[in-house]
Design an enzyme around this catalytic site. Sequence first.
Site, PDB file in Angstrom:
ATOM      1  N   SER A 117       0.835  -1.205   0.000  1.00 35.69           N
ATOM      2  CA  SER A 117       0.000   0.000   0.000  1.00 35.69           C
ATOM      3  C   SER A 117       0.869   1.255   0.000  1.00 35.69           C
ATOM      4  CB  SER A 117      -0.869  -0.031   1.260  1.00 35.69           C
ATOM      5  OG  SER A 117      -1.953   0.840   1.140  1.00 35.69           O
ATOM      6  N   TYR A 132      -6.881  15.083   1.622  1.00 35.14           N
ATOM      7  CA  TYR A 132      -5.999  15.936   0.820  1.00 35.14           C
ATOM      8  C   TYR A 132      -6.851  16.695  -0.197  1.00 35.14           C
ATOM      9  CZ  TYR A 132      -2.526  13.293   3.334  1.00 35.14           C
ATOM     10  OH  TYR A 132      -1.809  12.731   4.349  1.00 35.14           O
ATOM     11  N   ARG A 174      -7.771   6.308  -5.285  1.00 36.16           N
ATOM     12  CA  ARG A 174      -7.995   5.955  -3.871  1.00 36.16           C
ATOM     13  C   ARG A 174      -9.044   6.892  -3.310  1.00 36.16           C
ATOM     14  NH1 ARG A 174      -4.172   4.178   1.215  1.00 36.16           N
ATOM     15  NH2 ARG A 174      -4.340   2.205   0.120  1.00 36.16           N
TER      16      ARG A 174
HETATM   17  C1  LIG Z   1       3.654   5.518   7.410  1.00 36.88           C
HETATM   18  C2  LIG Z   1       2.411   5.543   6.574  1.00 36.88           C
HETATM   19  C3  LIG Z   1       2.340   6.393   5.477  1.00 36.88           C
HETATM   20  C4  LIG Z   1       1.216   6.403   4.671  1.00 36.88           C
HETATM   21  N1  LIG Z   1       1.186   7.161   3.537  1.00 36.88           N
HETATM   22  C5  LIG Z   1       0.181   7.038   2.657  1.00 36.88           C
HETATM   23  C6  LIG Z   1       0.253   7.647   1.380  1.00 36.88           C
HETATM   24  O1  LIG Z   1       1.229   8.266   1.028  1.00 36.88           O
HETATM   25  N2  LIG Z   1      -0.812   7.501   0.548  1.00 36.88           N
HETATM   26  C7  LIG Z   1      -1.919   6.785   0.903  1.00 36.88           C
HETATM   27  O2  LIG Z   1      -2.860   6.691   0.127  1.00 36.88           O
HETATM   28  N3  LIG Z   1      -1.985   6.164   2.096  1.00 36.88           N
HETATM   29  C8  LIG Z   1      -0.950   6.256   2.960  1.00 36.88           C
HETATM   30  N4  LIG Z   1      -0.987   5.558   4.142  1.00 36.88           N
HETATM   31  C9  LIG Z   1      -2.160   4.696   4.430  1.00 36.88           C
HETATM   32  C10 LIG Z   1      -1.860   3.259   4.031  1.00 36.88           C
HETATM   33  O3  LIG Z   1      -1.681   3.118   2.647  1.00 36.88           O
HETATM   34  C11 LIG Z   1      -2.997   2.330   4.473  1.00 36.88           C
HETATM   35  O4  LIG Z   1      -4.178   2.719   3.817  1.00 36.88           O
HETATM   36  C12 LIG Z   1      -3.230   2.359   5.984  1.00 36.88           C
HETATM   37  O5  LIG Z   1      -1.991   2.350   6.692  1.00 36.88           O
HETATM   38  C13 LIG Z   1      -4.057   1.148   6.432  1.00 36.88           C
HETATM   39  O6  LIG Z   1      -3.436  -0.058   6.043  1.00 36.88           O
HETATM   40  P1  LIG Z   1      -2.608  -0.991   7.081  1.00 36.88           P
HETATM   41  O7  LIG Z   1      -3.569  -1.327   8.186  1.00 36.88           O
HETATM   42  O8  LIG Z   1      -2.215  -2.187   6.276  1.00 36.88           O
HETATM   43  O9  LIG Z   1      -1.448  -0.205   7.586  1.00 36.88           O
HETATM   44  C14 LIG Z   1       0.121   5.567   4.979  1.00 36.88           C
HETATM   45  C15 LIG Z   1       0.197   4.748   6.094  1.00 36.88           C
HETATM   46  C16 LIG Z   1       1.328   4.708   6.880  1.00 36.88           C
HETATM   47  C17 LIG Z   1       1.380   3.762   8.044  1.00 36.88           C
END
Ligand SMILES: Cc1cc2nc3c(=O)[nH]c(=O)nc-3n(C[C@H](O)[C@H](O)[C@H](O)COP(=O)(O)O)c2cc1C
Length: 749
Positions: free
Chosen positions: A397, A556, A604
């Site tokens: 992701s 955003y 997204r």
């Molecule tokens: C450190 C970090 C940075 C993230 N940056 C973005 C990003 O740049 N773009 C985005 O769409 N989501 C971003 N997310 C959200 C993740 O893509 C994801 O949707 C969210 O962490 C939930 O998934 P998970 O439970 O597997 O961590 C970020 C998440 C984390 C933890």
Amino acid sequence: MNLRDPSHEIEVFERNAPGVTFGWGVVFSDLTVDNITRNDPGSAKTINEELAHWDDIDVHFRGETITSGGHGFIGIGRKRLLEILQDRARALGVALYFNAECDPADAKWRNYDLVIASDGSNSRFRDAQPEAFGVDVDVRANKFVWLGTSKVFDAFTFAFEETEHGWIWAHAYRFAPDCSTFIVECSEETWRSFGFDRMSQDESIASCERLFARYLDGHSLQSNATHLVGSAAWLNFKRIKCERWSSGNVILLGDAAHTAHFSIGSGTKLALEDAIKLADLLNRKGLSLEAALDEYQAERSLEVLKLQNSARNSTEWFETLERYTHFEPLQFAYSLLTRSQRISHENLRLRDREWLETVERWFWKRATEGKSNKTAPPMFAPFKLREMEVMNRVTVSPMAMYSAVDGVPNDFHFVHYGERAIGGAGLVFTEMTCVSPEGRISPGCTGMWNGDHIAAWKRIVDFVHTQSKAKICLQLGHSGAKGSTKLGWEGNDVPLDDGNWPVMAASDVPWSPVNQVPRPMTRADMDTVRDQFVAAVRMGLEAGFDMVELHAAHGYLLAGFISPLQNKRTDEYGGSLENRLRFPLEVFAAMRAAWPKERPMSVRISATDWAGESGITPDEAVLIGEAFAQEGADLIDVSAGQTWAGQQPVYGRMFQTPFSDRIRNEGKLATMAVGNIYEPDHANSILAAGRADLVALARPHLVDPFWTLRAAAALDYREVAVPPQYLNGMAQLARNMKREAEAAAALRV
Ligand SMILES: Cc1cc2nc3c(=O)[nH]c(=O)nc-3n(C[C@H](O)[C@H](O)[C@H](O)COP(=O)(O)O)c2cc1C
Ligand SMILES: Cc1cc2nc3c(=O)[nH]c(=O)nc-3n(C[C@H](O)[C@H](O)[C@H](O)COP(=O)(O)OP(=O)(O)OC[C@H]3O[C@@H](n4cnc5c(N)ncnc54)[C@H](O)[C@@H]3O)c2cc1C
């Protein structure tokens, strides 16, 4: 209570005559019987002797019967269970009074030390003090009627019938050698359309007999709800929760305190377990009454919450049944079996390996347009979007790394993305890469607005393409009102100490009181931003990306247009959802026009603002997904929230997957699910049940770039893309995991 201390004086009042009850049989699990055995081996022995046992579930759907085994149910008639418990109570010296309606207003209750209000879901004792108990009642949408029949079903049977009035279905199971429960359920719309609201109870029953004749083999249906007249025999399930389970000397127990939808068959179990726990605590030496009641609620409410969560998923599955009726029977049955999220892919394998393998083969066949007959976990099946084929369904992701200087990705990014690409995931997303310097979230965000960015990204993309089999997707975004903030680990969404740049957004709504008030965008600003996105897409093409994603989630710039909480415009870009989507769709369409036809694009979105009806709702998310799909989005990447500082998210395992499920199956769109998906078992369950086409994992990939290889080793899947340099490690990991799995299985046996 009397088992623990015969000196207790206990009286039981029941409004019915002995032997009279509403409803038919109930199902149990082995665990419940173990619990009763520990509490009272005497009752447990009698119950055990009378239990009906069965293993299979039959799902009848569109002319096919899908049978899966290993489910291990036990059931007993409600009447028989009551008789057993009543006899036992009498033998232990409890006084039983029948035909004894209890009125909570009666002064006599004050003379008792404790009044255990186990008076069911319509509890008068609870409803006499709704404030004191903090009662919350949620009346569910579907109609159901609880009937019985002398037809003996060999399997737990779900029979779905499509009629001119809509779908109607039965949940049927045997609970005695000569009797089965037969619950008929449908939506309120179907119920009215059938005219059940105008029928007498006998007419309803006759109608159900006709509808389900092919399952009843000439047996009749019967009701014992003689106290309910006409259409009142049909009920809406009431989900009940109470904030407090005691008030004064009244203690709530069982359905009076909480209910769990009949489709997960756990209400009797919960009531019995409440009673066992309460008796334990009230007899525990040295424990005050107050402490006992606190512990009673604390312990039991945790168990109840878990079951109510599963029950909610299950209830909603039946309420939104038509979302799944386009599935083929096998997938429909899989979706039904995994609906509560308590039963997963690997649970099903343990229950009935052969059946699960049939599902896996079916999945692979569909995934490869009939080319593969492989029996393997769904997460390793390929997936095609336009001309891009990903080798498996696991995605890294997008995750902002806040480590770029002037937007240029550096050696950190090279290693970070490179490592995740060789880690086995089919698709790797870049972090939100910003289309302009002022469109960055923080000074550390990566960008795509000049030649340096193209060159640096190209180095990463080339590595991914030459050293791995993964595909790589460029996520493009603009920070809007959430821009000009510190690096992620220095403070989320906190403005810079100095050097802040001015931010703009749909409206002048700041992200929070400490953030800047953004400048509402003019049409000229919109032109500029749209063109920046298009320029970034062209640079992405030069850098060699396989796919592009537009980030229109998480508050955003573009999400700020879509959400009514951030968009307060009064022009054609504000107001209705159609207006709020106008600019994001314009950007997407312009990007799509600049991106080659054979390469896919995704968007997204935040499928909810977690703000109830005042924000984006999951219903609207389907419309949002459809609108982007019309502009050429091949995949909807379904995230949620982060669009409003006051959001009230409900976290849990796979907590955002229901939104993906809805968009995929109501909008008939390809989706990617994300959000607390962390086990291979989660991924396989989501994919096989058709809740998403791809699964994205973010945080699990931060600490384990090789998550997919580890999953392959655990599932003994050999055909995963392992870098040749690492083959030895992979082989050893697979051997060790296999050995451990065999040892664990031997222990289970
Ligand atoms: C450190 C970090 C940075 C993230 N940056 C973005 C990003 O740049 N773009 C985005 O769409 N989501 C971003 N997310 C959200 C993740 O893509 C994801 O949707 C969210 O962490 C939930 O998934 P998970 O439970 O597997 O961590 C970020 C998440 C984390 C933890
Ligand atoms: C269609 C359907 C199917 C179900 N299937 C299952 C299943 O398979 N497995 C399972 O575990 N659970 C099942 N349940 C749930 C289960 O029936 C309940 O959770 C369980 O009966 C709760 O037990 P209880 O003792 O709290 O309440 P109840 O069983 O409702 O008992 C309450 C008793 O209090 C009496 N009463 C009420 N008010 C008064 C009054 N004022 N004065 C005197 N007496 C009064 C009533 O007559 C009744 O006997 C199902 C429920 C439904 C609706």
